[in-house]
Design an enzyme around this catalytic site. Structure first.
Site, PDB file in Angstrom:
ATOM      1  N   GLU A 103       0.197   2.709  -3.722  1.00  0.00           N
ATOM      2  CA  GLU A 103       0.105   1.249  -3.660  1.00  0.00           C
ATOM      3  C   GLU A 103      -1.335   0.825  -3.371  1.00  0.00           C
ATOM      4  O   GLU A 103      -2.041   1.503  -2.624  1.00  0.00           O
ATOM      5  CB  GLU A 103       1.029   0.776  -2.534  1.00  0.00           C
ATOM      6  N   GLU A 107      -2.898  -8.875   0.153  1.00  0.00           N
ATOM      7  CA  GLU A 107      -1.799  -9.671   0.684  1.00  0.00           C
ATOM      8  C   GLU A 107      -2.362 -10.886   1.404  1.00  0.00           C
ATOM      9  O   GLU A 107      -3.289 -10.760   2.201  1.00  0.00           O
ATOM     10  CB  GLU A 107      -0.937  -8.830   1.632  1.00  0.00           C
TER      11      GLU A 107
END
Ligand SMILES: *[C@@H]1O[C@H](CO)[C@@H](O)[C@H](O)[C@H]1NC(C)=O
Length: 316
Positions: A103, A107
Site C-alpha cells: 500500500e 490520507e
C-alpha cells in the site's frame, strides 16, 4: 539584458521541469466505480469526479489496471468543516493479496471549523501492517479552498510524495526494509469514508452529518506507469520512463524546508510506539521528540479495507 534572459529561461525551465505534461485521463477509460452508488458523480467534462459522504455511505473509485511503478496524480479539493471523513488517494493490492498486501497512501484526515486539515502519508509492504510508517503534516494552504495536486511517484527503489510539485517525503528502499517496501503491482484508489472513530484528533471530533453531504472533488487524474496483466502478473506495459527516480538537489532543499515547518508527526520519532525505530529511520537524537499530544495520534489499523468490503456488500 542577457542576464535577465538567463533568469527568465531558468524560471521557465524550473516551472516546466517540475510540472508534468502527462496526459490527463478520462474517467471512464481508466477508472471504475468502487462503492457508494450515486455518491460518485462523474461530471460532464468526463474527467472530474465528485465523491460524497452522507449518513448512508461514502464512495470511491479504482483504476481498471494494476500498475507496477509509475506516476499517479490527482488534483483534489477537499470538503470543509466537521468532516472527520477521510479522503484517501492511495494504491493497494489488498484485494489480491489478503495476507501480504502492499500500500502507498495519501490520507486527508478531516477537520473541524477553523482548524487546519492534516494530511498523512504511509506505506505497507508485503503485509507489514504491524509497522505503520505514518507521517503527518499541515499544509501551507487551505485544501478546501481550491484544487491542489497530490502525486505519488513509485519506482523500484524510491517512493516520493508531492503536493503541488513540492516533494514532501521520499522513501528510499533500504536492504533492511526487506519486504516492507511496496513491490507488487497495485491498483489506484480514491475514496471518502466516515472515520469518526480515529481520524480527527484521534476520534474526538466525529463527522457531523448536519453539514452533509461532504464532497471531495477530483480532477486532472494522471496515471502513468507500467500496467500489469492481472493474470500473468509478469507482463509489463510501460508508458513512463523509470529514470530520474530520485529527487533533484534543489527539490530536496524545498522538501527539507517543508518538513521542518509542516511535519507534525513521524513514526521515526515516535519513541512510545517504537522503542527501536524501524531500521530505515535515521534519527538525530537531538531531534527525536515525543509526539506533543499522544492521545490524538490514532492510526487506522486494519479496518480501512474492511470498510470497503462492507460498503461493497451494501451496494451490490
Ligand atoms: C512476502 O510474504 C510472503 C508470504 O508471507 C513470503 O513468502 C515472501 O517471502 C515475502 N516476500 C518478501 C520480499 O519478503
Amino acid at each position: 539584458m542577457d542576464y535577465l534572459l538567463l533568469i527568465l529561461c531558468s524560471i521557465f525551465a524550473l516551472v516546466s521541469g517540475s510540472s508534468t505534461t502527462l496526459q490527463i485521463s478520462s474517467f471512464d477509460e481508466v477508472f471504475s466505480h468502487l462503492f457508494g452508488d450515486n455518491n460518485l458523480q462523474v461530471l460532464k467534462d468526463g474527467k472530474s469526479v465528485h465523491l460524497s459522504l452522507d449518513r448512508r455511505t461514502g464512495s470511491g473509485f479504482l483504476s481498471h489496471d494494476l500498475y507496477l511503478h509509475g506516476f499517479f496524480s490527482a488534483s483534489i479539493k477537499l470538503p470543509a468543516y466537521y468532516t472527520a471523513g477521510v479522503v484517501a488517494f492511495y494504491m493497494s493490492n489488498g484485494d489480491i493479496y489478503e495476507k501480504n498486501h502492499d500500500e502507498i497512501d495519501f490520507e486527508f484526515l478531516g477537520n473541524i471549523r477553523g482548524k487546519e486539515w492534516k494530511i498523512q502519508t504511509n506505506i505497507y509492504g508485503n503485509g507489514s501492517t504491524s509497522v505503520g510508517r505514518e507521517e503527518r503534516y499541515s499544509l501551507w494552504f487551505d485544501p478546501c479552498d481550491d484544487f491542489h495536486q497530490y502525486t505519488i511517484r513509485w519506482s523500484q527503489d524510491h517512493i516520493i510524495f508531492y503536493v503541488d510539485n513540492v516533494a514532501i517525503r521520499e522513501i528510499k528502499r533500504t536492504e533492511s526494509m526487506g519486504g516492507d517496501y511496496p513491490s507488487k503491482p497495485m491498483t489506484l484508489y480514491a475514496t471518502i469514508w466516515d472515520a469518526s472513530e480515529w481520524a480527527t484528533n484521534g476520534g474526538k471530533y466525529k463527522v457531523n452529518y448536519k453539514y452533509a453531504p461532504y464532497i471531495a472533488e477530483f480532477t486532472n487524474l494522471v496515471l502513468h506507469g507500467c500496467t500489469v496483466d492481472p493474470i500473468e502478473l509478469l507482463s509489463l506495459q510501460c508508458d513512463h520512463e523509470t529514470s530520474s527516480d530520485s529527487i533533484v538537489p534543489m527539490d530536496r532543499v524545498k522538501m527539507e524546508s517543508f518538513r521542518k515547518k509542516h511535519m507534525k508527526y513521524s513514526y521515526c520519532q515516535d519513541q512510545i510506539r517504537y522503542k527501536t525505530p524501524p531500521s530505515e529511520c535515521v534519527v538525530d537524537p537531538k531531534e527525536a521528540k515525543k509526539p506533543k499530544n499522544i492521545d490524538s495520534i490514532t492510526f487506522r489499523g486494519h479496518h480501512h479495507g474492511k470498510r470497503h468490503q462492507q460498503s461493497r456488500l451494501e451496494s451490490f
